[in-house]
Design a protein around this motif. Structure first.
Motif, mmCIF file in Angstrom:
data_model
loop_
_atom_site.group_PDB
_atom_site.id
_atom_site.type_symbol
_atom_site.label_atom_id
_atom_site.label_comp_id
_atom_site.label_asym_id
_atom_site.label_seq_id
_atom_site.Cartn_x
_atom_site.Cartn_y
_atom_site.Cartn_z
ATOM 1 N N THR A 119 -56.710 1.333 -57.106
ATOM 2 C CA THR A 119 -55.524 1.929 -57.718
ATOM 3 C C THR A 119 -55.957 2.873 -58.827
ATOM 4 O OG1 THR A 119 -54.204 -0.058 -57.287
ATOM 5 C CG2 THR A 119 -53.361 1.481 -58.926
ATOM 6 N N THR A 120 -55.423 4.080 -58.813
ATOM 7 C CA THR A 120 -55.707 5.066 -59.846
ATOM 8 C C THR A 120 -54.403 5.475 -60.523
ATOM 9 O OG1 THR A 120 -57.590 5.940 -58.594
ATOM 10 C CG2 THR A 120 -56.727 7.309 -60.365
ATOM 11 N N LEU A 121 -54.371 5.332 -61.841
ATOM 12 C CA LEU A 121 -53.214 5.733 -62.637
ATOM 13 C C LEU A 121 -53.559 7.006 -63.393
ATOM 14 C CD1 LEU A 121 -52.193 2.268 -64.165
ATOM 15 C CD2 LEU A 121 -51.362 3.319 -62.051
ATOM 16 N N THR A 122 -52.683 8.001 -63.337
ATOM 17 C CA THR A 122 -52.933 9.258 -64.036
ATOM 18 C C THR A 122 -51.684 9.707 -64.781
ATOM 19 O OG1 THR A 122 -52.319 10.596 -62.112
ATOM 20 C CG2 THR A 122 -54.643 10.026 -62.361
ATOM 21 N N SER A 123 -51.924 10.441 -65.836
ATOM 22 C CA SER A 123 -50.862 11.101 -66.587
ATOM 23 C C SER A 123 -51.297 12.541 -66.802
ATOM 24 C CB SER A 123 -50.632 10.404 -67.933
ATOM 25 O OG SER A 123 -49.657 11.104 -68.692
ATOM 26 N N ASN A 138 -48.405 9.099 -62.365
ATOM 27 C CA ASN A 138 -48.736 8.935 -60.959
ATOM 28 C C ASN A 138 -49.537 7.656 -60.744
ATOM 29 O OD1 ASN A 138 -50.748 9.409 -58.553
ATOM 30 N ND2 ASN A 138 -49.076 10.852 -58.215
ATOM 31 N N ALA A 139 -49.178 6.917 -59.692
ATOM 32 C CA ALA A 139 -49.930 5.734 -59.259
ATOM 33 C C ALA A 139 -50.335 5.948 -57.808
ATOM 34 C CB ALA A 139 -49.093 4.470 -59.404
ATOM 35 N N ASP A 140 -51.638 5.960 -57.562
ATOM 36 C CA ASP A 140 -52.169 6.223 -56.224
ATOM 37 C C ASP A 140 -52.981 5.018 -55.773
ATOM 38 O OD1 ASP A 140 -52.897 7.408 -53.874
ATOM 39 O OD2 ASP A 140 -54.416 8.722 -54.757
ATOM 40 N N GLY A 264 -38.966 29.469 -59.701
ATOM 41 C CA GLY A 264 -40.390 29.143 -59.713
ATOM 42 C C GLY A 264 -40.905 28.868 -61.112
ATOM 43 N N PHE A 265 -41.913 27.975 -61.196
ATOM 44 C CA PHE A 265 -42.555 27.624 -62.456
ATOM 45 C C PHE A 265 -44.066 27.686 -62.252
ATOM 46 C CE2 PHE A 265 -38.542 25.468 -62.066
ATOM 47 C CZ PHE A 265 -37.960 25.478 -63.338
ATOM 48 N N SER A 266 -44.777 28.313 -63.181
ATOM 49 C CA SER A 266 -46.245 28.358 -63.145
ATOM 50 C C SER A 266 -46.762 27.645 -64.379
ATOM 51 C CB SER A 266 -46.746 29.802 -63.101
ATOM 52 O OG SER A 266 -46.344 30.435 -61.895
ATOM 53 N N ASN A 267 -47.454 26.520 -64.170
ATOM 54 C CA ASN A 267 -47.831 25.648 -65.286
ATOM 55 C C ASN A 267 -49.327 25.444 -65.399
ATOM 56 O OD1 ASN A 267 -44.969 24.675 -65.914
ATOM 57 N ND2 ASN A 267 -45.177 24.067 -63.780
ATOM 58 N N VAL A 268 -49.778 25.282 -66.618
ATOM 59 C CA VAL A 268 -51.116 24.767 -66.896
ATOM 60 C C VAL A 268 -51.032 23.243 -66.863
ATOM 61 C CG1 VAL A 268 -52.956 24.587 -68.622
ATOM 62 C CG2 VAL A 268 -51.741 26.753 -68.281
ATOM 63 N N SER A 269 -52.039 22.589 -66.286
ATOM 64 C CA SER A 269 -52.030 21.138 -66.141
ATOM 65 C C SER A 269 -53.253 20.525 -66.819
ATOM 66 C CB SER A 269 -52.019 20.751 -64.656
ATOM 67 O OG SER A 269 -52.089 19.342 -64.485
ATOM 68 N N LEU A 270 -53.035 19.521 -67.658
ATOM 69 C CA LEU A 270 -54.107 18.782 -68.338
ATOM 70 C C LEU A 270 -53.802 17.301 -68.210
ATOM 71 C CD1 LEU A 270 -54.344 20.890 -71.627
ATOM 72 C CD2 LEU A 270 -55.892 21.017 -69.669
ATOM 73 N N GLY A 271 -54.811 16.496 -67.781
ATOM 74 C CA GLY A 271 -54.507 15.090 -67.569
ATOM 75 C C GLY A 271 -55.680 14.162 -67.730
ATOM 76 N N ILE A 272 -55.366 12.884 -67.695
ATOM 77 C CA ILE A 272 -56.372 11.817 -67.769
ATOM 78 C C ILE A 272 -55.963 10.716 -66.792
ATOM 79 C CG2 ILE A 272 -55.179 10.696 -69.696
ATOM 80 C CD1 ILE A 272 -57.923 9.763 -70.688
ATOM 81 N N GLY A 273 -56.954 10.084 -66.158
ATOM 82 C CA GLY A 273 -56.675 9.011 -65.210
ATOM 83 C C GLY A 273 -57.673 7.884 -65.361
ATOM 84 N N VAL A 274 -57.300 6.724 -64.822
ATOM 85 C CA VAL A 274 -58.186 5.561 -64.871
ATOM 86 C C VAL A 274 -58.072 4.807 -63.540
ATOM 87 C CG1 VAL A 274 -56.371 4.152 -65.970
ATOM 88 C CG2 VAL A 274 -58.779 3.450 -66.136
ATOM 89 N N SER A 275 -59.214 4.351 -63.055
ATOM 90 C CA SER A 275 -59.254 3.560 -61.823
ATOM 91 C C SER A 275 -59.299 2.087 -62.187
ATOM 92 C CB SER A 275 -60.487 3.929 -60.987
ATOM 93 O OG SER A 275 -60.413 5.275 -60.566
ATOM 94 N N LEU A 276 -58.427 1.304 -61.586
ATOM 95 C CA LEU A 276 -58.336 -0.130 -61.896
ATOM 96 C C LEU A 276 -59.082 -0.960 -60.859
ATOM 97 C CD1 LEU A 276 -54.545 -0.252 -62.825
ATOM 98 C CD2 LEU A 276 -56.502 0.142 -64.331
#
Length: 276
Positions: A119-123, A138-140, A264-276
């Motif tokens: 399981t990987t959780l990201t924001s 997001n939960a994958d 339409g929206f054009s966004n910059v994306s910055l995130g962090i995730g962790v694998s459980l």
């Protein structure tokens, strides 16, 4: 004087009508449904020879074309016969990318780094301007080597001088099949449902495609596309990310494009995730 007052009133009305923001415009475009009236004209012909030819063509389609199409579709979507003897056929899930080797989400050998469920959780924080921004939670989950579930919550905000802050939330749930499973590259497709909150308040069908390439330790390139069909319209989400992996964590940056209805929206994306 009258002309000056009239011009001033026009400017005020224009700001009120067109200053509601992109999120509000997007919601309005999703609420509109196109109505079309289709007229069908049916003609019946009685011709024995044409009926016979039609029966022969139908038999050919059923006996030859349909099985070939089904066989090809299965090979593309699930697995072709040429892949059954490939190492990727029995690839195992890893706890997280680059744990003790140069492999990504899959490894050809079962070892201490292998897992049955991951399981990987990201924001991910996204922004187009300092007044228009959002966040992905997001939960994958991956399990049984090939299957997966993904839950995504996207919340958008837009600050507006003339109105209250506009908000829009999109909830997505995907059942995923991990089609390609190699040590350096994996890809998936999925189908599911989505709910668009706010003034739209509608449920829709959704599908998604995505891939990740672990080209050199500790980096990977990731891209995902998701489309929601709702109210005779669509919501498209696309991202292209560069991931930096550090132990069970990953840090990402890149681009995210949104098309909500006709906006339409054009966004910059910055995130962090962790694998459980």
């Amino acid at each position: 004087m009258k002309k000056t007052m009239l011009s001033f009133l026009i400017i005020i009305v224009s700001n009120v009508l067109y200053g509601q923001g992109k999120i509000k415009d997007a919601e309005d475009s999703l609420k509109k449904t196109e109505q079309s009236i289709n007229s069908h004209t049916q003609s019946t012909y009685s011709n024995n020879s044409s009926d016979s030819d039609s029966d022969i063509l139908t038999d050919i389609v059923r006996g030859i074309v349909a099985p070939i199409f089904a066989y090809t579709a299965y090979g593309i979507a699930v697995e072709s016969p040429f892949e059954t003897n490939n190492k990727s056929h029995n690839a195992f899930l890893t706890k997280y990318p680059y744990k003790n080797s140069n492999t990504g989400n899959y490894s050809y050998n079962w070892n201490e780094d292998s897992e049955i469920l991951t399981t990987t959780l990201t924001s991910r924080f996204i922004f187009e301007t300092n007044r228009l921004y959002g966040n992905h939670l997001n939960a994958d989950m991956r399990f049984l080597k090939r299957l997966g579930l993904e839950f995504d919550y996207l919340q958008l905000w837009e600050e507006n001088n003339n109105f209250d802050t506009n908000k829009l939330a999109i909830y997505t749930a995907l059942a995923k099949y991990n089609r390609v499973r190699t040590e350096r590259f994996n890809a998936y497709w999925g189908i599911g449902a989505a709910y668009i909150d706010g003034e739209v308040n509608a449920l829709g069908f959704t599908y998604g495609l995505g891939a990740e390439w672990f080209f050199v330790k500790p980096l990977s390139l990731e891209s995902n596309f998701n489309q929601i069909l709702v109210n005779d319209n669509t919501v498209n989400k696309f991202n292209a990310l560069l991931n930096f992996h550090r132990k069970q964590y990953k840090f990402s940056g890149g681009y995210e494009g949104l098309k909500i209805g006709s906006v339409g929206f054009s966004n910059v994306s910055l995130g962090i995730g962790v694998s459980l």
